[in-house]
Every structure is written in structure tokens, then in C-alpha cells.
Design an enzyme around this catalytic site. Sequence first.
Site, PDB file in Angstrom:
ATOM      1  N   ASP A 203       5.645  -9.722  -6.233  1.00  0.00           N
ATOM      2  CA  ASP A 203       6.671  -8.690  -6.215  1.00  0.00           C
ATOM      3  C   ASP A 203       7.367  -8.585  -7.567  1.00  0.00           C
ATOM      4  OD1 ASP A 203       8.610  -6.884  -5.528  1.00  0.00           O
ATOM      5  OD2 ASP A 203       9.629  -8.167  -4.078  1.00  0.00           O
ATOM      6  N   ASP A 404       7.795  -0.388  -9.267  1.00  0.00           N
ATOM      7  CA  ASP A 404       7.928  -1.462  -8.293  1.00  0.00           C
ATOM      8  C   ASP A 404       6.611  -1.673  -7.568  1.00  0.00           C
ATOM      9  OD1 ASP A 404       9.157  -3.402  -6.644  1.00  0.00           O
ATOM     10  OD2 ASP A 404       9.604  -1.900  -5.126  1.00  0.00           O
TER      11      ASP A 404
END
Length: 526
Positions: A203, A404
Site C-alpha cells: 500500500d 494510490d
Amino acid sequence: MPCSSHLSFQSLPGKCVTTVVIYYSYARYIGNTDSDTDIQYRQAASFFEEICTETSLSHATPNLLNRHHPVRRRLQATNHWPGRIEPASLLGATLVLIIRTAEESTGVKKRGSLEVVHKHGPCSKLSKDMVKPLTAEEIFSRDQSRVDSIKSRLTPITTTGKKDAKSSKASIPAKSGSTIGSGNYIVTVGLGTPKKDLSLIFDTGSDLTWTQCQPCARSCYSQQEPIFAPSASTTYTNISCTSTECSDLTSATGNTPSCSSSTCVYGIQYGDQSFSVGFFGKEKLTLTSKDVIDDFFFGCGQNNQGLFGGAAGLLGLGRDKLSIVSQAAKKYGKVFSYCLPSRSSNTGYLNFGGGGGATGVKYTPLSTSQGSSFYGLDLEYIYVGGKKLSISPTVFTTSGMIIDSGTVITRLPPTAYAALSSAFKAKMTQYPLTKALSILDTCYDFSKFSSVTIPKISMVWGGNTNMDIAPSGVLYANGVSQVCLAFAPNGDDSDLAIFGNTQQKTLEVVYDVNGGKVGFATGGCA
């Protein structure tokens, strides 16, 4: 360059296919032994590369599969024919997909390279009992929870200690069922001595790396691999409450650490109130047999709850000093890259210390206006079918944007999304519109079409960096009768825009943190 692409809606077989380099034959040439045929294997790739994973792999071309075929022999002699071949058929032409693994393509494995797989795909090691396939509505509900959580982290705190009223409207629904963040893609790393393999969600929007740890003093959820036992490792050490690293947890997690018997205790909470609490420690982290990070700081979770889907924890790739990017800076220079595969049956990669092999990387300056943890981008223009949309540049500067790895669908300011949707519809009038799919409202029914033509969508970043989105990143298919434009509007033009992972598929995305730039290259993986 063409302003449109062709897509086929046949399905791939449900098996894992490791793909890095793909060659095609685009000719009706059964038995042809001319040298031009060899060239066609490589020249046709530019047209078919982006649609390879939308193609059926069920139609064989037996003549080319014969090991005595002269074309095959010549390609073998020039290292263009590896041992594995998957044939295909598309649009009436003869297509042959030749699949090479990373080791076959380069001879050696890239430095600090990890294989990236989709959590729900056949390449995933996670048990199907642990990872139930989600409906599109569930995926987008959790995606919105993540978006809201990211926005809340960037919201200014007032003098009263409370977030302003406008931001409270974007609070996380109590029953959203959100995952911890980047729940779509996982990597497997080794932790401890002797090494124990663990599947972690990777992430770019998080900093702290953590995993569940024995003895699970309060609570541990079910995960695929055995839960890590620090007592069984000869290299594990607890971190003191008085250490600088313990103090660093405040910026990495958003929470002030606590203390238990002089040992630092971390706590981190995510969008749907999922959380991990435990001891802060350091350990040997193994990326590959030749890439080891000693004294790696991480969270050893003793109380973990949430929908983590069988993954053992999270690998934080943010910009904080406790992220793996910062901790491994001396070894890899704060440079990493990844490629997200276009389908769950394919594999991608996460590389530290350099690119993954794609050529022609185009860089854009890294924006720092969106906080110290996120990777900010400056979006300047959007093109549809080669035509620039009439969107005032102030629309993008007002919202700002980050990239992201864990947000599925790209979020745009409503003004920009309206222009994009309108231009896309104008190029797609030959196909019937159908009902919306959750947050996606520009959807089509392709059930009566064997192939479709879609307009190319390009984004221009700061520094006049042009990036074409692969066809697999333009549309989100919930079955052939509901295929939608894979972009969504935010609630307000001032809301943070996010470049999501659907639009990043097949691109090699290179993060050069010290260089202050992010790069994109097409054809990073299939």
C-alpha cells in the site's frame, strides 16, 4: 498514434499465468517460412499488447506448436521462443502469445523484486475460504470508505481539536465493511530467522508495516500462513518506549504510541474501524534470497481485527521515515516501482532499487502539497480520442491529486468527470447505455457485440508528461452486459482527486522519492 482501441470480451481460463514479455504473430501465414514472419512476432506487439489479456487462450494453432516448425526453430535460435506457449485467436487473425517469465526474459531476477498478485485471483496463495470474491457493489463501497479515510487524514484540525464541519460529511460509514486499504494486491516476503513467508497487502497510502504475531494476546483473525512467532526467531528485538523510533510512530500511524513493561506499543486504525495493536519491534526482512533488510522496524500485532482477507498484514510504501521505502533507503536509494496486472490471473511485480524493465519511462514532478505520506501528482489535462477536454486548470489545482495503489477507481472533480463522461459518450453512440453500477454511471451493454472500439484516454501530468491509459484501465466490466467507464466523480470540486489502481494496470509506475518524481511506462506487465 491511434485514438481508439479494440477490445474482445472473451474470458481467460481461470489459471495463473506469469507474464512479462509477450510476442505476437499477426498474420494468416500457416506454413509460411519467410523471414518476415519472424519480424511480425515483434512488430505486431505495439497494436495488440494492451488487449492481450482480453483475448481467449483456447484456440490452438497446431502448426506453430510443432517443435519442428521452421519459424519456431528460428525463434528458438534467437531466444524469442521460450519453453512455454499459449495460443489465441482474435478478430479472425492468427495470434500466438509467447509468454516468458521474468527469469527467462532477463536471465537474472531484478534487484529487490517481489511478485505481485491479485488477492482474489488464481495466483493468490490465500485460501478461497478466507478470501470470498466480492460483488462490484461491495468493491466500490469499500473503495469509497478508503477514499473517505484518505481525505480525513488530510483534513486540517481546528483550534478546538475537532475536524471542520465540511469534512465530517465524509466520515466513514460505521457498517461500510471496508478493508484496511490496498486489499487488491499482495506480495510475499520473509520475516525472521529462520525466515517465515508472509503474504502482505502492499500500500502506497500507508507507512507502517505490520503482521500478526503470536501469542495473539488479545485477538488474531484467520490468515493463510502460520502466524509469525517472534519467540521462534533469533533476530527479533522489542523496541524501547524511550527510543526515537517509538516516537516516530506518531507520524507513521496518526496515533501516539503507548508503553508496556518498557516496550513500545503501536496502534493503527483504518477506514472501517479495522485495526492492529501490538508491540513495536525490529527483525530481519527478506525480499529475495539476495535482498535482506536487517533491523527492519515493524508492528508485531497482538490485537488485530477487520476484513483483512487472509493476508498476514500490510507492507507500507508511503513516504514517512518508518515506511519500507525510507528504512531501505541506504540499500535502494528510495526508488521503487511496481506493475499491477490487468487481470487477476496474471502477475505483476514490486521492485526496490530500480525499474522492472519497461523502457521509455516518462517522469512528472512529485507534488508535496497533499501531505508528507502521500504521493502527489499535478494533473493538467485529459484527452479523449485525441481531443483535449475543456476543463479549466484551476479545477485540478483546487482539488489536488495523489496516486494510490489501494484505491480501485480514479476519483475526479465533478466538473472534470462531467467533461470526461460527456466526451466518452459522444465517441460511443453506437453502443447502448445501461444502468449505473454503484459509483460508475457511464455504463454500456455489449452483450450483442463480439468486439468494441473505445476512445483512447490520456492524462497529461505536470511537466507536460503524457500518459495513455491502457484499455484495461478505461472500462470496468461487471459482465458483458454492464461495462462501465472506470472513473467516478468526487462530491465536490475541492475534494482530493485520486489516481486509482484500475487506471494504473499494465503500467510500470516508478517512484523516485529523492529525485522528487514519479514515472510511467507502458507495457510494464500484462
